[in-house]
Design an enzyme around this catalytic site. Structure first.
Site, PDB file in Angstrom:
ATOM      1  N   SER A 153      -1.493  25.304 -49.133  1.00 38.91           N
ATOM      2  CA  SER A 153      -0.561  24.171 -49.150  1.00 38.91           C
ATOM      3  C   SER A 153       0.452  24.303 -48.023  1.00 38.91           C
ATOM      4  O   SER A 153       0.861  25.414 -47.656  1.00 38.91           O
ATOM      5  CB  SER A 153       0.180  24.164 -50.490  1.00 38.91           C
ATOM      6  OG  SER A 153       1.321  23.351 -50.406  1.00 38.91           O
ATOM      7  N   GLU A 191       3.326  23.955 -48.401  1.00 41.21           N
ATOM      8  CA  GLU A 191       4.508  24.590 -49.005  1.00 41.21           C
ATOM      9  C   GLU A 191       4.577  26.082 -48.674  1.00 41.21           C
ATOM     10  O   GLU A 191       5.610  26.712 -48.887  1.00 41.21           O
ATOM     11  CB  GLU A 191       4.513  24.383 -50.520  1.00 41.21           C
ATOM     12  CG  GLU A 191       4.654  22.925 -50.946  1.00 41.21           C
ATOM     13  CD  GLU A 191       6.047  22.336 -50.736  1.00 41.21           C
ATOM     14  OE1 GLU A 191       7.020  23.092 -50.727  1.00 41.21           O
ATOM     15  OE2 GLU A 191       6.133  21.091 -50.557  1.00 41.21           O
ATOM     16  N   TYR A 196       5.758  27.927 -56.271  1.00 44.52           N
ATOM     17  CA  TYR A 196       4.435  27.379 -55.927  1.00 44.52           C
ATOM     18  C   TYR A 196       4.031  27.837 -54.523  1.00 44.52           C
ATOM     19  O   TYR A 196       2.912  28.314 -54.297  1.00 44.52           O
ATOM     20  CB  TYR A 196       4.480  25.852 -56.006  1.00 44.52           C
ATOM     21  CG  TYR A 196       3.243  25.167 -55.463  1.00 44.52           C
ATOM     22  CD1 TYR A 196       2.064  25.132 -56.200  1.00 44.52           C
ATOM     23  CD2 TYR A 196       3.252  24.541 -54.212  1.00 44.52           C
ATOM     24  CE1 TYR A 196       0.927  24.497 -55.701  1.00 44.52           C
ATOM     25  CE2 TYR A 196       2.131  23.911 -53.713  1.00 44.52           C
ATOM     26  CZ  TYR A 196       0.974  23.886 -54.462  1.00 44.52           C
ATOM     27  OH  TYR A 196      -0.151  23.264 -53.962  1.00 44.52           O
TER      28      TYR A 196
HETATM   29  P1  NAP Z   1      -4.171  18.360 -59.699  1.00 53.29           P
HETATM   30  O1  NAP Z   1      -4.513  16.926 -59.693  1.00 53.29           O
HETATM   31  O2  NAP Z   1      -2.857  18.794 -60.248  1.00 53.29           O
HETATM   32  O3  NAP Z   1      -5.344  19.139 -60.449  1.00 53.29           O
HETATM   33  C1  NAP Z   1      -5.175  20.483 -60.861  1.00 53.29           C
HETATM   34  C2  NAP Z   1      -6.443  20.934 -61.551  1.00 53.29           C
HETATM   35  O4  NAP Z   1      -6.256  22.294 -61.976  1.00 53.29           O
HETATM   36  C3  NAP Z   1      -6.799  20.112 -62.802  1.00 53.29           C
HETATM   37  O5  NAP Z   1      -8.197  19.953 -62.857  1.00 53.29           O
HETATM   38  C4  NAP Z   1      -6.340  21.019 -63.928  1.00 53.29           C
HETATM   39  O6  NAP Z   1      -7.069  20.860 -65.126  1.00 53.29           O
HETATM   40  C5  NAP Z   1      -6.660  22.381 -63.323  1.00 53.29           C
HETATM   41  N1  NAP Z   1      -5.960  23.448 -64.026  1.00 53.29           N
HETATM   42  C6  NAP Z   1      -4.616  23.594 -64.166  1.00 53.29           C
HETATM   43  N2  NAP Z   1      -4.360  24.669 -64.931  1.00 53.29           N
HETATM   44  C7  NAP Z   1      -5.556  25.192 -65.296  1.00 53.29           C
HETATM   45  C8  NAP Z   1      -5.953  26.293 -66.090  1.00 53.29           C
HETATM   46  N3  NAP Z   1      -5.061  27.107 -66.691  1.00 53.29           N
HETATM   47  N4  NAP Z   1      -7.287  26.542 -66.248  1.00 53.29           N
HETATM   48  C9  NAP Z   1      -8.213  25.732 -65.666  1.00 53.29           C
HETATM   49  N5  NAP Z   1      -7.901  24.666 -64.903  1.00 53.29           N
HETATM   50  C10 NAP Z   1      -6.579  24.400 -64.731  1.00 53.29           C
HETATM   51  O7  NAP Z   1      -4.235  18.963 -58.194  1.00 53.29           O
HETATM   52  P2  NAP Z   1      -4.851  18.275 -56.872  1.00 53.29           P
HETATM   53  O8  NAP Z   1      -3.839  17.349 -56.315  1.00 53.29           O
HETATM   54  O9  NAP Z   1      -6.211  17.812 -57.170  1.00 53.29           O
HETATM   55  O10 NAP Z   1      -4.902  19.522 -55.889  1.00 53.29           O
HETATM   56  C11 NAP Z   1      -6.079  20.328 -55.758  1.00 53.29           C
HETATM   57  C12 NAP Z   1      -5.685  21.652 -55.119  1.00 53.29           C
HETATM   58  O11 NAP Z   1      -5.124  21.419 -53.825  1.00 53.29           O
HETATM   59  C13 NAP Z   1      -4.655  22.448 -55.908  1.00 53.29           C
HETATM   60  O12 NAP Z   1      -4.969  23.813 -55.785  1.00 53.29           O
HETATM   61  C14 NAP Z   1      -3.363  22.139 -55.185  1.00 53.29           C
HETATM   62  O13 NAP Z   1      -2.421  23.192 -55.356  1.00 53.29           O
HETATM   63  C15 NAP Z   1      -3.839  22.030 -53.760  1.00 53.29           C
HETATM   64  N6  NAP Z   1      -2.978  21.182 -52.933  1.00 53.29           N
HETATM   65  C16 NAP Z   1      -2.806  19.867 -53.275  1.00 53.29           C
HETATM   66  C17 NAP Z   1      -1.987  19.082 -52.487  1.00 53.29           C
HETATM   67  C18 NAP Z   1      -1.781  17.610 -52.812  1.00 53.29           C
HETATM   68  O14 NAP Z   1      -0.949  16.972 -52.136  1.00 53.29           O
HETATM   69  N7  NAP Z   1      -2.503  17.035 -53.751  1.00 53.29           N
HETATM   70  C19 NAP Z   1      -1.349  19.614 -51.349  1.00 53.29           C
HETATM   71  C20 NAP Z   1      -1.568  20.947 -51.045  1.00 53.29           C
HETATM   72  C21 NAP Z   1      -2.390  21.720 -51.828  1.00 53.29           C
HETATM   73  P3  NAP Z   1      -6.554  19.910 -66.340  1.00 53.29           P
HETATM   74  O15 NAP Z   1      -7.093  18.533 -66.034  1.00 53.29           O
HETATM   75  O16 NAP Z   1      -7.178  20.537 -67.539  1.00 53.29           O
HETATM   76  O17 NAP Z   1      -5.057  19.984 -66.337  1.00 53.29           O
END
Ligand code: NAP
Length: 330
Positions: A127, A129, A151
């Site tokens: 990220s 971040e 984070y």
């Molecule tokens: P998101 O929509 O928040 O999805 C997070 C996922 O992680 C969900 O499927 C959630 O499952 C799962 N998860 C959370 N806790 C868990 C646990 N204890 N065991 C198993 N699964 C768990 O995130 P996203 O926006 O798709 O982002 C995808 C990745 O890219 C993440 O690693 C995020 O940190 C990284 N990222 C995102 C952004 C952005 O702007 N979107 C930017 C930089 C990096 P549930 O549905 O069960 O909650």
């Protein structure tokens, strides 16, 4: 047929990734929590045919079992606590789930590769971040890692572990993702909170959006573009780190203004915003903007949707939801 394993498949990026890979003919497996509920139903409505396995980020033994059973060619480790705001409430859990869990995934992938003598390629979504109070702008792959939130620190650990396993002979690519949005962004994120509120205010004719730091500046892109970058990074012959960003920066106030304008509240947009100290964070990166030159040169990647259109698509979807003309899954 290649086989992919996605953790976090029920999240914003996981769903788009599952759809992209399925369209390419990849056999897609995903890890979901036992209480996945609505998120699992939505995923299956968008990507029927994905094979789901129960597991939790906190259970590293389970990763090992799943990776050994599925024998994937590609692993996308998208699961995480992904909210900076929530990471301040649960810093220790964030360190475990967004940081240490990545090491368990890489270890499971490395063991599979050792045992089968075939390449296992991993993608770690780092990220922006991790840069925190960045000394240079825009940030690229050489920018020092200096997180300012739990984070960011957890993601920085996972980012470094990706490099460690790369040195051990595993293909681990990282995409250093700047913020990326879509109508599937959960409501706990400020962007979707803004677009949902803008749509509601437009329909009801009144209301305010309570926000924290209006001056925080971010580089906002379109989620399916960023998922495409991840696939390109996994398939690149040599694993590396890639900044994935638009190169444009806008403030939270700009985002709110664009959303309220799209919702038809053009001239009066400022009347609908209030600063609420409850939403200020203990520390925050003031400005993040990425230089994706390396991803453009080596992966042939470029963003296809710009800021105004990203905001517009989110507001339009939230208006459709309010009028009952769209489903959550859309
Ligand atoms: P998101 O929509 O928040 O999805 C997070 C996922 O992680 C969900 O499927 C959630 O499952 C799962 N998860 C959370 N806790 C868990 C646990 N204890 N065991 C198993 N699964 C768990 O995130 P996203 O926006 O798709 O982002 C995808 C990745 O890219 C993440 O690693 C995020 O940190 C990284 N990222 C995102 C952004 C952005 O702007 N979107 C930017 C930089 C990096 P549930 O549905 O069960 O909650």
């Amino acid at each position: 047929m290649p086989r992919a394993f996605i953790t976090g498949i029920t999240g914003q990026d996981g769903g788009y990734l599952a759809e992209q890979l399925q369209a390419e003919g990849v056999e897609v497996h995903g890890m979901v929590r036992a209480d996945g509920g609505d998120a699992v139903r939505e995923l299956l409505s968008r990507a029927p045919g994905v094979v789901l396995h129960q597991g939790d980020l906190g259970d590293s033994d389970r990763f090992g079992e799943l990776v050994a059973d599925i024998r994937p060619d590609e692993i996308y480790n998208l699961a995480a606590i992904s909210s900076v705001a929530y990471s301040w409430q649960e810093p220790v859990l964030t360190a475990r789930l967004s940081g240490v869990a990545a090491a368990a995934i890489f270890e499971a992938a490395w063991r599979l590769q050792e045992n089968t003598s075939r390449r296992v390629a991993c993608l770690q979504p780092s990220s922006a971040e991790i840069f925190g109070h960045a000394a240079v702008s825009p940030q690229d792959e050489s920018t020092p890692v200096r997180p300012v939130s739990p984070y960011g620190a957890a993601k920085a650990f996972a980012h470094h572990m990706a490099g460690v396993y790369r040195g051990r002979g595993l293909h681990v690519a990282t995409c250093i993702l700047f913020n990326h949005e879509s109508p599937r962004r959960p409501l706990v994120f400020v962007t979707r909170k803004i677009t949902a509120a803008a749509a509601r205010i437009s329909v009801e004719g009144s209301g305010v959006i309570r926000l924290g730091n209006l001056e925080a500046r971010r580089d906002w892109g379109w989620a399916p573009d960023y998922v495409d970058a991840m696939v390109r990074a996994v398939r690149c012959e040599t694993a590396g780190d890639y900044v994935v960003a638009t190169g444009e920066t806008h403030s939270v106030a700009d985002f709110a203004q664009a959303a309220l304008r799209r919702a038809g509240l053009g001239d009066r947009w400022r009347d609908h915003i209030e600063v609420d100290p409850e939403f200020l964070r203990p520390a925050e990166a003031p400005t993040l903007v990425g230089d994706a030159g390396k991803a453009q040169r080596e992966l042939g990647w470029a963003p296809t949707v710009r800021f105004e259109e990203v905001v517009g698509r989110m507001v339009d979807h939230d208006m459709e939801l309010l009028h009952g003309r769209a489903s959550v899954a859309q």
